[in-house]
Design a protein around this motif. Sequence first.
Motif, mmCIF file in Angstrom:
data_model
loop_
_atom_site.group_PDB
_atom_site.id
_atom_site.type_symbol
_atom_site.label_atom_id
_atom_site.label_comp_id
_atom_site.label_asym_id
_atom_site.label_seq_id
_atom_site.Cartn_x
_atom_site.Cartn_y
_atom_site.Cartn_z
ATOM 1 N N ASP A 96 0.737 -1.199 0.030
ATOM 2 C CA ASP A 96 -0.072 -0.011 -0.063
ATOM 3 C C ASP A 96 1.057 1.158 -0.155
ATOM 4 O O ASP A 96 0.384 2.387 -0.610
ATOM 5 N N THR A 133 3.274 -6.214 7.331
ATOM 6 C CA THR A 133 1.777 -6.009 7.535
ATOM 7 C C THR A 133 1.851 -5.221 8.796
ATOM 8 O O THR A 133 2.144 -5.799 9.941
ATOM 9 N N GLY A 136 -3.698 -0.670 10.904
ATOM 10 C CA GLY A 136 -4.017 0.958 10.710
ATOM 11 C C GLY A 136 -3.623 1.667 12.074
ATOM 12 O O GLY A 136 -2.793 2.773 11.842
ATOM 13 N N VAL A 139 0.171 1.850 11.798
ATOM 14 C CA VAL A 139 0.543 2.507 10.711
ATOM 15 C C VAL A 139 0.650 3.981 11.147
ATOM 16 O O VAL A 139 1.542 4.815 10.942
ATOM 17 N N ILE A 173 -3.865 7.599 2.926
ATOM 18 C CA ILE A 173 -3.091 6.577 2.010
ATOM 19 C C ILE A 173 -4.092 6.372 0.832
ATOM 20 O O ILE A 173 -5.162 6.043 1.046
ATOM 21 N N VAL A 178 -6.390 6.988 7.294
ATOM 22 C CA VAL A 178 -5.770 5.571 7.684
ATOM 23 C C VAL A 178 -6.928 5.082 8.588
ATOM 24 O O VAL A 178 -7.329 5.577 9.412
ATOM 25 N N LYS A 182 -7.919 -1.495 9.573
ATOM 26 C CA LYS A 182 -7.438 -2.253 8.295
ATOM 27 C C LYS A 182 -6.138 -2.615 8.305
ATOM 28 O O LYS A 182 -5.131 -1.887 9.087
ATOM 29 N N ASP A 183 -5.897 -3.583 7.722
ATOM 30 C CA ASP A 183 -4.354 -4.112 7.496
ATOM 31 C C ASP A 183 -3.677 -3.407 6.452
ATOM 32 O O ASP A 183 -4.268 -3.508 5.136
ATOM 33 N N TYR A 184 -2.371 -3.053 6.553
ATOM 34 C CA TYR A 184 -1.764 -2.406 5.393
ATOM 35 C C TYR A 184 -0.461 -2.981 5.022
ATOM 36 O O TYR A 184 0.331 -3.169 6.159
ATOM 37 N N ARG A 185 -0.066 -3.097 4.016
ATOM 38 C CA ARG A 185 1.146 -3.989 3.325
ATOM 39 C C ARG A 185 2.140 -2.735 3.112
ATOM 40 O O ARG A 185 1.889 -1.827 2.527
ATOM 41 N N LEU A 186 3.296 -2.765 3.482
ATOM 42 C CA LEU A 186 4.233 -1.870 3.268
ATOM 43 C C LEU A 186 5.307 -2.425 2.887
ATOM 44 O O LEU A 186 5.764 -3.546 3.064
#
Length: 247
Positions: A96, A133, A136, A139, A173, A178, A182-186
């Motif tokens: 993401d 991962t 949120g 993040v 994002i 944000v 939620k899960d965010y992939r970085l």
Amino acid sequence: MVLAALLLTSSCKTHHYQVASVSRTRIVIDSRYDAQPDVRAAQFLAPYKQKVDSVMGPVVGHSAKYMTAERPEGLLSNLLSDILVWGAAAYGEKPDFGMYNVGGVRAALPKGPVTYGDVLDVAPFENKIAFGTLKGTEVLELFGQIASTGGEGVSSAVRLVISKDNKLVSATIDGKPVDPDKDYRLTTIDYLLGGADKMEALKKCRNVNAPKEASNNSRFIIMDYFRDMEKQGKVVDANIEGRITVE
């Protein structure tokens, strides 16, 4: 062997030493030495210089402008974060967002031809691309830590607003706030996954993909990006886009 024995013998005795005096001499190394180069030294170094030039000299691509990593936002820190996102496809990843620490960028990128050596100067460490991962809430914690440093490199999907006293004011994002749940992939570099450079939130990454082979070094991904752009006839460019702004 005699010297080693003497040193060992003397180390077993108790001595009381005092500094009697201290002196120093400064030798300035500047352009004056270029006027009369040491011919014998140059001849001695010639074969080594040829070898180094053959490795460092090949051009991998072209840069539209001189780029540096800056806070809160810089041309080179923007570019490197975007390159990590670009490189993710080779690992079957769709992050993401990406981030690259300003402290990990050790040189500017020149305008015009960019060589292997130029990229090595920019990314001299053995840092490798990595993925993880974060929830949120984590993040937002990470973005708060980025704010606390005055800014780091973030990819084009990210927009952060920070205060003059380095506090996170807002974060989006892909144009959306944000979502704490939620899960965010970085994508980033593996060095940061241990919480280095004050990025403590990255220690909470789950489902980590951090290949260890040398071929995954960030410098090689940067070079691959330049070579790919070169094949497409494109000059690599970056702009200040308001990814991180101070209010």
